[in-house]
Design a protein around this motif. Structure first.
Motif: not given
Length: 139
Positions: A15-33
């Protein structure tokens, strides 16, 4: 697409790739959650603006809830009943999964006539076949 767990690596990456969002943010999301298990996804700081509506519409921090906990009388076995909110596809929304945690000391007893190696351990068993009586598990 059904609502998925934010920890579904392939789904969030796609979904991030389809939306053009850098996938490096995924780890930030996981850490926060992980650090804030009761958070809403739009509380995750420092994400691109496009990430927030995508997260709100397609993902949840958790796709299951703890329904009940039963301890054995000797407190070495714990039975958890977990209610699924979405997925996996093989189970129905609202289905339950049972998890049993068994704690023991593997040094107890002998092996081949000698003291056993090891120490304190725990074993986690997970099953979609729920409602096995606790007495069966600890007998």
């Amino acid at each position: 697409m059904a609502i998925r767990s934010v920890f579904d690596s392939s789904a969030i990456r796609t979904e991030f790739e389809k939306a053009g969002i850098n996938t490096n943010f995924i780890h930030l999301i996981w850490k926060y959650v992980i650090q804030n298990p009761n958070c809403e996804l739009d509380e995750v700081p420092s994400l691109p603006a496009a990430a927030y509506p995508l997260l709100r519409s397609k993902f949840k921090p958790s796709t299951s809830t703890l329904h009940s906990v039963i301890e054995s009388s000797d407190e070495v076995t714990t039975k958890l009943l977990i209610k699924l909110q979405v997925f996996p596809p093989s189970l129905q929304n609202g289905a339950f999964v049972e998890a049993v945690i068994m704690r023991y000391d593997s040094r107890l007893g002998k092996y081949n006539g000698k003291p056993r190696p090891g120490g304190l351990r725990s074993t986690l068993c997970i099953s979609s076949q729920v409602f096995i009586p606790v007495s069966f598990l600890v007998s």
